[in-house]
Design an enzyme around this catalytic site. Sequence first.
Site, mmCIF file in Angstrom:
data_model
loop_
_atom_site.group_PDB
_atom_site.id
_atom_site.type_symbol
_atom_site.label_atom_id
_atom_site.label_comp_id
_atom_site.label_asym_id
_atom_site.label_seq_id
_atom_site.Cartn_x
_atom_site.Cartn_y
_atom_site.Cartn_z
ATOM 1 N N CYS A 120 -11.553 -14.100 10.206
ATOM 2 C CA CYS A 120 -12.108 -13.553 8.869
ATOM 3 C C CYS A 120 -11.674 -13.827 7.547
ATOM 4 O O CYS A 120 -11.208 -13.398 6.384
ATOM 5 C CB CYS A 120 -12.445 -12.307 8.789
ATOM 6 S SG CYS A 120 -10.980 -10.804 9.430
ATOM 7 N N ASN A 134 13.909 9.296 7.062
ATOM 8 C CA ASN A 134 14.096 9.779 8.684
ATOM 9 C C ASN A 134 14.629 10.698 9.216
ATOM 10 O O ASN A 134 14.076 11.306 10.082
ATOM 11 C CB ASN A 134 14.452 8.395 9.925
ATOM 12 C CG ASN A 134 14.179 8.499 10.830
ATOM 13 O OD1 ASN A 134 14.078 8.848 11.858
ATOM 14 N ND2 ASN A 134 12.442 8.424 11.450
ATOM 15 N N VAL A 137 12.576 10.190 -2.662
ATOM 16 C CA VAL A 137 11.828 8.680 -2.798
ATOM 17 C C VAL A 137 12.251 8.033 -2.108
ATOM 18 O O VAL A 137 13.554 7.726 -3.199
ATOM 19 C CB VAL A 137 10.159 8.721 -2.975
ATOM 20 C CG1 VAL A 137 10.018 7.196 -3.041
ATOM 21 C CG2 VAL A 137 10.027 10.404 -2.778
ATOM 22 N N VAL A 138 12.298 6.865 -1.165
ATOM 23 C CA VAL A 138 13.657 6.150 -1.167
ATOM 24 C C VAL A 138 11.966 5.019 -0.691
ATOM 25 O O VAL A 138 11.716 4.297 -1.153
ATOM 26 C CB VAL A 138 14.746 5.592 -0.202
ATOM 27 C CG1 VAL A 138 15.387 4.408 0.388
ATOM 28 C CG2 VAL A 138 15.779 6.778 -0.864
ATOM 29 N N ARG A 176 -18.919 -5.919 19.942
ATOM 30 C CA ARG A 176 -18.814 -7.251 21.025
ATOM 31 C C ARG A 176 -19.301 -6.508 22.026
ATOM 32 O O ARG A 176 -18.003 -6.038 22.478
ATOM 33 C CB ARG A 176 -17.987 -7.434 20.654
ATOM 34 C CG ARG A 176 -17.842 -8.870 21.020
ATOM 35 C CD ARG A 176 -16.468 -9.322 19.932
ATOM 36 N NE ARG A 176 -15.778 -10.902 20.319
ATOM 37 C CZ ARG A 176 -14.867 -11.086 19.737
ATOM 38 N NH1 ARG A 176 -13.869 -10.775 19.051
ATOM 39 N NH2 ARG A 176 -14.818 -12.692 19.431
ATOM 40 N N CYS A 223 -4.271 -8.578 13.819
ATOM 41 C CA CYS A 223 -5.043 -8.835 12.930
ATOM 42 C C CYS A 223 -6.294 -8.590 14.143
ATOM 43 O O CYS A 223 -5.917 -8.989 14.890
ATOM 44 C CB CYS A 223 -4.603 -10.673 13.161
ATOM 45 S SG CYS A 223 -6.541 -11.665 13.638
ATOM 46 N N GLN A 229 -23.133 -7.589 8.166
ATOM 47 C CA GLN A 229 -23.813 -7.967 9.265
ATOM 48 C C GLN A 229 -25.406 -7.994 9.428
ATOM 49 O O GLN A 229 -25.599 -9.217 9.898
ATOM 50 C CB GLN A 229 -23.336 -7.418 10.924
ATOM 51 C CG GLN A 229 -21.639 -7.656 10.807
ATOM 52 C CD GLN A 229 -21.833 -7.625 12.408
ATOM 53 O OE1 GLN A 229 -21.622 -6.122 12.518
ATOM 54 N NE2 GLN A 229 -22.185 -8.183 13.902
ATOM 55 N N GLU A 268 -19.352 -12.925 22.169
ATOM 56 C CA GLU A 268 -19.052 -11.674 22.915
ATOM 57 C C GLU A 268 -18.720 -11.697 24.220
ATOM 58 O O GLU A 268 -17.612 -11.448 24.954
ATOM 59 C CB GLU A 268 -20.327 -10.976 23.007
ATOM 60 C CG GLU A 268 -20.868 -11.127 21.886
ATOM 61 C CD GLU A 268 -22.328 -9.291 21.661
ATOM 62 O OE1 GLU A 268 -22.614 -9.130 21.444
ATOM 63 O OE2 GLU A 268 -23.207 -10.635 22.128
ATOM 64 N N CYS A 284 0.721 -1.522 0.114
ATOM 65 C CA CYS A 284 -0.010 0.099 -0.268
ATOM 66 C C CYS A 284 0.907 1.129 0.471
ATOM 67 O O CYS A 284 0.005 2.114 -0.816
ATOM 68 C CB CYS A 284 -1.217 0.183 1.311
ATOM 69 S SG CYS A 284 -0.108 0.711 2.976
HETATM 70 C C1 LIG Z 1 3.710 2.161 9.203
HETATM 71 C C2 LIG Z 1 4.638 3.428 10.547
HETATM 72 C C3 LIG Z 1 5.451 3.310 10.604
HETATM 73 C C4 LIG Z 1 6.837 4.270 11.530
HETATM 74 N N1 LIG Z 1 7.148 4.217 12.574
HETATM 75 C C5 LIG Z 1 8.032 4.964 12.699
HETATM 76 C C6 LIG Z 1 8.829 5.011 13.915
HETATM 77 O O1 LIG Z 1 8.653 3.822 14.762
HETATM 78 N N2 LIG Z 1 9.647 6.050 14.552
HETATM 79 C C7 LIG Z 1 9.910 6.702 13.284
HETATM 80 O O2 LIG Z 1 11.012 7.574 13.804
HETATM 81 N N3 LIG Z 1 9.448 6.999 12.331
HETATM 82 C C8 LIG Z 1 8.735 6.242 11.881
HETATM 83 N N4 LIG Z 1 8.055 6.236 10.630
HETATM 84 C C9 LIG Z 1 8.209 7.085 9.439
HETATM 85 C C10 LIG Z 1 9.313 6.784 8.537
HETATM 86 O O3 LIG Z 1 9.479 5.198 8.143
HETATM 87 C C11 LIG Z 1 10.939 6.911 8.864
HETATM 88 O O4 LIG Z 1 10.860 8.308 8.401
HETATM 89 C C12 LIG Z 1 11.549 6.598 7.783
HETATM 90 O O5 LIG Z 1 12.909 5.949 7.921
HETATM 91 C C13 LIG Z 1 11.350 7.400 6.309
HETATM 92 O O6 LIG Z 1 12.226 6.191 5.057
HETATM 93 P P1 LIG Z 1 11.994 6.642 3.801
HETATM 94 O O7 LIG Z 1 12.784 5.959 2.692
HETATM 95 O O8 LIG Z 1 10.619 6.251 3.561
HETATM 96 O O9 LIG Z 1 11.707 8.510 3.531
HETATM 97 P P2 LIG Z 1 10.525 8.771 2.104
HETATM 98 O O10 LIG Z 1 8.784 8.778 2.933
HETATM 99 O O11 LIG Z 1 11.198 8.098 0.725
HETATM 100 O O12 LIG Z 1 11.641 10.170 1.826
HETATM 101 C C14 LIG Z 1 11.155 10.966 3.465
HETATM 102 C C15 LIG Z 1 11.689 12.918 3.399
HETATM 103 O O13 LIG Z 1 13.338 12.271 3.452
HETATM 104 C C16 LIG Z 1 13.653 12.592 2.187
HETATM 105 N N5 LIG Z 1 15.114 11.718 1.920
HETATM 106 C C17 LIG Z 1 15.006 11.040 1.730
HETATM 107 N N6 LIG Z 1 16.727 11.098 1.555
HETATM 108 C C18 LIG Z 1 17.458 12.226 1.515
HETATM 109 C C19 LIG Z 1 18.468 12.244 1.017
HETATM 110 N N7 LIG Z 1 19.727 11.369 0.642
HETATM 111 N N8 LIG Z 1 18.675 13.694 0.922
HETATM 112 C C20 LIG Z 1 17.879 14.770 0.816
HETATM 113 N N9 LIG Z 1 16.361 13.589 1.064
HETATM 114 C C21 LIG Z 1 16.348 12.825 1.106
HETATM 115 C C22 LIG Z 1 12.930 13.077 1.378
HETATM 116 O O14 LIG Z 1 12.470 14.246 -0.135
HETATM 117 C C23 LIG Z 1 11.612 13.110 1.793
HETATM 118 O O15 LIG Z 1 11.261 14.621 1.890
HETATM 119 C C24 LIG Z 1 6.804 5.034 10.129
HETATM 120 C C25 LIG Z 1 6.155 5.888 9.084
HETATM 121 C C26 LIG Z 1 5.273 4.500 8.650
HETATM 122 C C27 LIG Z 1 4.142 4.501 7.787
HETATM 123 S S1 FES Z 2 -8.341 -13.052 10.987
HETATM 124 FE FE1 FES Z 2 -9.892 -11.467 10.628
HETATM 125 S S2 FES Z 2 -8.065 -9.592 10.951
HETATM 126 FE FE2 FES Z 2 -7.063 -11.562 11.512
HETATM 127 S S1 FES Z 3 -3.043 -2.060 4.018
HETATM 128 FE FE1 FES Z 3 -0.796 -1.585 3.795
HETATM 129 S S2 FES Z 3 0.081 -1.861 5.663
HETATM 130 FE FE2 FES Z 3 -2.398 -1.420 5.848
#
Ligand SMILES: Cc1cc2nc3c(=O)[nH]c(=O)nc-3n(C[C@H](O)[C@H](O)[C@H](O)COP(=O)(O)OP(=O)(O)OC[C@H]3O[C@@H](n4cnc5c(N)ncnc54)[C@H](O)[C@@H]3O)c2cc1C
Ligand code: FES
Ligand code: FES
Length: 1341
Positions: free
Chosen positions: A122, A370, A277-278, A928, A157, A783, A1273, A82
Site C-alpha cells: 500500500c 525517562n 522537554v528534550v 481479511r 508495516c 474499499q 485472504e 509526529c
Molecule cells: C513510541 C514510544 C516508545 C517508548 N518506549 C519506551 C520503552 O520501551 N521503555 C521506556 O522506559 N520508555 C519508553 N518510552 C518513554 C520515553 O521515550 C522515555 O521515557 C524517554 O526517555 C523520555 O525522554 P524525553 O527526552 O523524550 O522526555 P520528554 O518528553 O522531553 O520529557 C519527559 C519529562 O522529563 C522531564 N525532564 C526531562 N529532562 C529533565 C531534566 N534535566 N530535569 C528535570 N526534568 C526533566 C520533563 O520536564 C518531562 O516531565 C517510549 C515512548 C514512546 C513515545
Molecule cells: S506497505 Fe502497507 S503498511 Fe507497509
Molecule cells: S506517525 Fe509518527 S510514529 Fe506513527
Amino acid sequence: MPDTEATGVSGKSQLVFFVNGRKVVDQDADPEMTLLTYLRTKLRLTGAKLGCGEGGCGACTVMVSRYNPAQGRVLHLAVNACLAPICSLHGAAVTTVEGIGTTRTRLHPVQERIAKAHGSQCGFCTPGMVMSMYTLLRNHPAPSMEQVDTALQGNLCRCTGYRPILEGYKTFTKEFQGCCRGTAGKGCCRNGQDGQAANGQAADGPISQVSTELFQVSEFAPLDPTQEPIFPPELMKAEGSDGTTLKFVGERVTWIKPATFKEILELKTKIPHAKLVVGNSEIGVEVKFKNCDYPLIIAPGHLPEITFHRYTEHGITFGAGCTLTYLNDTLAEAIDTLPEHQTRLFAAIVEMLRWFAGDQIRNVGCIGGNILTASPISDLNPIFLSAGCTVTAMSHQGGSRVVKMDHAFFPGYRETALRPEEVMVSLDVPFTKENEYFLAYKQARRRDDDIAIVNAAFRVQFEERTNVVQDIALSFGGMAPTTVMARNTANRLIGLKWDDDLLPEACACLEDDLPLPPSVPGGMVEFRRTLTTSLFFKFFLSVQQRLNLKDVPPPYRSACSLYHREPSQGTQMYQEVPEGQAREDAVGRPIMHLSALKQATGEAVYTDDMPWIQGELYLGLVLSRKAHAKIVSIDPSEALKLPGVETFVSAEDVPGSNITGPIVMDEEVFASEKVTCVGQIIGAVLADTQAHAQRAAKAVVVQYEDLEPKIITIEDAILHQSFIHPINKIEKGNLEEAFGKSDQSLEGELRIGGQEHFYLETCAAIAVPHGEDGEMEIFCSTQNPTTTQILAAKALGVPANRVVCRVKRLGGGFGGKEMRSCVISSVCAVAAHKVQKPVRIMLDRDEDMVITGTRSPFLGRYKVGFMNDGRVLALDISLYNNAGNSMDLSHGVMSQTLLSSAGAYTIPNFRAVGYVCKTNTASNTAFRGFGRPQAVFFAESWISDVAIKCGISQLKVREMNMNKEGDVTHYNTKLERCQMQRCWEECLKQSDFHTRRRQVDRFNGENRWKKRGMAAIPIKHGMTFMRTENQAGALVHVYTDGSVLLTHGGTEMGQGLHTKMIQVAGRVLKIPTSRIHVSETSTNTVPNTSATSASISTDVNGMAVKVACETILQRLEPYMGKGSWDDWVRAAYFDRVGLSATGFYRTPGLAYDMQKNEGRPFSYFCYGAAVSEVEIDCLTGDHTVLRTDIVMDVGDSLNPAIDIGQIEGAFVQGYGLYTMEEQVYSPDGVLYSRGPGMYKIPGFADIPVHFNVSLLRGAPNDKAIYSSKGVGEPPLLLASSVFFAIKDAIYSARTDAGLKGTFRLDSPATAERIRIACEDQFTAQFPAAEPGSFTPWAVKL
Ligand SMILES: Cc1cc2nc3c(=O)[nH]c(=O)nc-3n(C[C@H](O)[C@H](O)[C@H](O)COP(=O)(O)OP(=O)(O)OC[C@H]3O[C@@H](n4cnc5c(N)ncnc54)[C@H](O)[C@@H]3O)c2cc1C
Ligand code: FES
Ligand code: FES
C-alpha cells in the site's frame, strides 16, 4: 494563554531551519505544532505520513541533522516527525523522503531497492522505511544486517510481512557485499535453512521452470555516498553559540530555548511547573492523548551542562539530557574497553536499550526524561534503582545536591524526590565489582519496540570468595504505581548462601513484597505476579552459572541464555512463465507494483495528501463516552467560541435520512436520541485547522443518562439473548447416531479475540460540494466507492447520480474500509453540505480504533465424536460472534464461519449454529479471512485435542480426516481438482518435517524451561462473495496516441490489483504494460461496483477488463494487417471506430441455500499448507517463530511477486491475530488499547527467522482469469500453524510438570497465556482470584 511575561524573556524569535536544503524562516512558529504537521500542511511535503501520532509506527520518519561541536561533525538521526515539536528544529537540517530522490529525476538507491524488491504494497509505511534506512546509510554506508534490523525496529508495516523490505535492504549490507550470490549453497547468507539457493536450485537439485528470483540485484543503482546533499554550511556552528535566548509564542504554549543553563534554573524558580522537554516522547504523548496542558516549555537539550559524559573513579557520569542512543553508544564502548566485571551493569543497560522503543525514540529521548517521568513501567528506572545510581539535581536557590536512587526516589505515582524547581543535571552509573552481578529483564507484549508488562533488575554482591549474599537489590516495574524495590526480600536474602534453599525463600518473600489486587489497573494479575518469581529464577540460575559454585543442571541452562535472533532469511519459489511466452506479455511475471516507485519517493498521493482546497474546513468528531445511554443534551456553545471554529454539525443538520447502514438500515449518521457504544459519532465541529477542530470537539458538552442493560461481552449477550436474527445453522448427517457410534467424544469451549485492522492509513475523506443540483464529490480512502456514494446520497437526500466517489489508492484496507469507512464519509458529506465548503477528515489513530470496529471476537462451544484411531465422525458446534452495536457484515462473517468450521477436514455428521450477538461496542466488520480464521482456530483446536486423546500424532489425525478429491463437504459440495493433498505433501517435504520433528523432541527432552513445538496445518478456503457482489465492470479508453486508460470497479489498497489488471489488459491488447494507465476508481466511470474484498477482485474485475479489451481488439482487427498498435489505433480513429469499451462479468453458477443446505456457495477453493516451528520461554511466555514453510495453491499466478507478497503479508497479519494482537476493553465498554503503544501488531523481529514460501506448481484453475486463483485472504489462515506449534511446545512443558491430557488455550497465544498455560511451581504460587469476587480491570469481548 501562557504567562509569557512571567518568564522575563522578551520578544518573539524567528524559527530557522532547513528542509531538503531549503532554508525555512518562520516568524510565527507555534510550539504546539509538530514537524509532521508543519511539513504536511505548511510546506506541502506530504511524503512523511501520519500513522499514529505517538511514535509507534515510524510512518513519519525523517532525518534530522545537526552539527555537533564537541564531536566536530554532523550527526544524522532518524526521528519521528509526529513527536518532534517544530520549535525543537531550530538550527537543524531536516531531510524528508522528497529530499533524497524522485521518479522525475533520480531515485535514491534506498527508494529504488525497496520498490523493486516488492517491499512496498500500500506504500503508506514506505517513506518511513526509506528514511530509517537512509539515515542508517548516511551514518554507515555498509551496515551489518544487525544494524539494519535495529534501524527498522521503530517502523511498522501492515502489508508486506517485512521479508521483502529486509530482502531489498540486505543488498546494502557488508554481509551481502561479501556474498557468494548463492554459490556456497547452504552456507550462503541468501539461502533458506534447507539449502535452497536463490538461483533456482532446490536441495535435491535443479527444478525446471522454477525460479526464486523476484528481483534482479544487477538492476540496482549502486549507492554512492559522495552524492548525498551537503549539510547547510550556515548551520555549522554550536547551537546557541550566539548567546541569545529564543522564545516562540503560540496560541496556548510558549517555548523557550535558553542560552545558558543558569537561565533554566532561574526560569524553574520563577515558574516551577514549566516543563523541560528534550525528546518530547513523553510530553508529546501526554499532550496529544492525555489532554495535558503545558503552557511553558523549556528546551535544554543543546546545553553542554547536561549533555556530556565523564569517567569517574566509580563509574561514568552522564548529563541528564544525553539521549538514550548516546547512553547506549558510550556504554557499549566502555564494555569493549574495560574489564568484564566492571561493566556488568553497563551490559544490562545496553541489553535493555535493545528492547527500548525504536531508534527514532532512542535518538531523541533522554535519560532525565525517562527517570523524571517516573513511569511505573520505565525500563531504566528498575536498573538505576538496583544499581544505586545517584542523581545530581540543581536549583537556582538550593544549588546542587546528590540524590540516591533508592526505594524513596519515587514517592508516588509519577512523582520523584526532585523538587519542582529543581533540574536534573546528571546521573552517576557505577562500575560493578568482581563479586557483583547484575542482570535486567523485560517482558512485553512484543519483543521489539514495546513498553514492559513487567520488568526487573537484580544486583547481588557476594562476600569475598564465597556464595554468601553480602548485598542484594531487586527492583521491579509494572508491579505498583511506581518502580518498586523488594526490600524485605533483599533483607531476608542477605547472609544466605546462593543455593537451592535460597530460591523458595526468595519466592515467598517476593509474593509478600509485590502484592497486586485482582482489579489492579493493567490487569494480567497472575501473569505479572508469576513473572516476578520467574524472572528472579532466571537471575538465580544465571548467577549460579557464573559463580560456577554449582553447575546448573543441563536442562535448566537454556533458561539463562539471552535472547538472540539470527537475521531473517528465506526462499520464495514460483513457476516461471512457459518458454515462448511473448516478451511484452507480463502475465505470470513478477513485475513490480505499479505505484511502488512513487510510494518510495513520497509522490504517491493518498486522500489526506491531496492539496488544500480553497475554503476547506476540517472536521473534528464528538464521540460517545458511554456504551449505552440516552443523550440528555448536547451543548456546543463553548466549542463555538474557540478560535477557528465555524460551526457544529449534528443529527439535526442531516438533509436526507439520518438512518443509515451498509446492509440493513440499523445505524444513524449522527446519534440522535441515544448512544449504543463508546465511540459512536454524536456530532462534529468544523474549523479552519485540524488542531482547532479537535480542540473544539473536546469542548462540546454532552450529557447522558445511563441505560440498562449494558451488553459488552458475548456472555452478556447470551445472558440477555441479545442476538441479531436469524440464527443460521448448517446441518448434515445424523449427529445422534454418530455420537452413539463414536468410541470417544470431547467437549470444550474456546474463544478467539477480535483484531484491529491497523491499516497504516486511517480512514480519511474529503467531501467537495459543487453547489449545483446537489452535486458532491467525495475523495475517500474506501474499499467500497459505491456504498460510499449510495449512503452519502441517502444522507444528503439526493439521488445517487449527484454524488461521485473517487478513490486513488488506500494505505491499506484489509476489510476495515469495506463498510465502516462509509460512517466517516457520510458525516463528512453532511458537514460539507451544511457549510457548502469542502470538508476534510483523517481520523487520528485512537479515533479510528474506537470508531471503526474490528474483526469479530468469537466464542465456540463444541462436541466432537471420534474413533480411537482418530477418525472424526461428528461435530456439533455453537458459534457466537460479537457483532457490536449494528449488523454491518456480521451475518456474512458468521455464514463463512459456519461454512468453514470443518476446516480442511471431511466430517460426515455435522451441525454448526451461529449466533450473531448484538452488544454495546463499536460495530464489528469484515477483516481479511472474513470469519474463516476463527473457524480454522476452532477446527484445529479440536482436531489436535482428538490426537492427544487418542494418543496418536497430530499429523496422522490431520491426514486421516483431511479433504480429498471427491469428498463431499458438510455443505454438500463435491470437491473437484482438490489440491489439498499436494500442498500438504509438498509442504511436509519442503519443511523436512519428520527429521525436524525428531530434533524438536530431542530439544524438549534436553530443556526444561525452553520448549519447541511444531505444527502442520492444512487449509481450504472457499472463494465467493455474497451473490450480488459477484460482478464487476470495466471501462477501457484507447487514445489516439495509442495509450490506454483503464478503469475497473476495484480499488488499489496495496494488493496490486491495478498492476494485475494492467497485466491482463496488456495480454489481451498485446501491448506492453507501460502503455496502459490506471488513474483511479470512481463511481462515474464504472458504476455499481462491488466492494474490493473477498479475494475475488482480480477474478471478477480481471474478467471484466478482459471482456472490455477483447471488444476493443475486435474493433481493431480490421486494421491489424500491417503496422504497429499505434498505426491500428490511428487508422481506426480516422475510420470513426469507437475506441472506448465497457466490460462486464458475473461469476456463474453460485447459489446456496443454507436452510436447505443445497447449491454451491463457492466458485472454487484455494488450498495451502504450512509448517511452523517455534521456541517458547516457559518462564516468561515469550516465543520465537524459528521457521515457517508454506506451500500455497494460487492456480497459475498472474504475478508471483505480488502473490508471494500477499501470502507473506497475510501470514504475518494472521500471526498477529493468533499470537499477539489483543484488544483490551474496560467492563464499561471503553477501549483501552487505542494506539500502537498498547495494541501490538507484528514488527520486523516477529516474522519467522526462516520463512520459505512456494507456489504450488502445475495447478491451473479453470474458474478464474488466466487460470489464476484469488490470494488475498487464504494464506492468513496458515498462521494458525504458529498458534498450534506454540500449543505443542506448551504441551511438552506441561508434560515435564507432570500434567497430562488436553488443555484450553484461547487465541491469541499471548505471552500471558503461554506463561500461565506452562503451569509449574511459580504459577501455582499465584492462583487466579475467584471470578465474581472482584471487578476485573478488563474484559474479553
Ligand atoms: C513510541 C514510544 C516508545 C517508548 N518506549 C519506551 C520503552 O520501551 N521503555 C521506556 O522506559 N520508555 C519508553 N518510552 C518513554 C520515553 O521515550 C522515555 O521515557 C524517554 O526517555 C523520555 O525522554 P524525553 O527526552 O523524550 O522526555 P520528554 O518528553 O522531553 O520529557 C519527559 C519529562 O522529563 C522531564 N525532564 C526531562 N529532562 C529533565 C531534566 N534535566 N530535569 C528535570 N526534568 C526533566 C520533563 O520536564 C518531562 O516531565 C517510549 C515512548 C514512546 C513515545
Ligand atoms: S506497505 Fe502497507 S503498511 Fe507497509
Ligand atoms: S506517525 Fe509518527 S510514529 Fe506513527
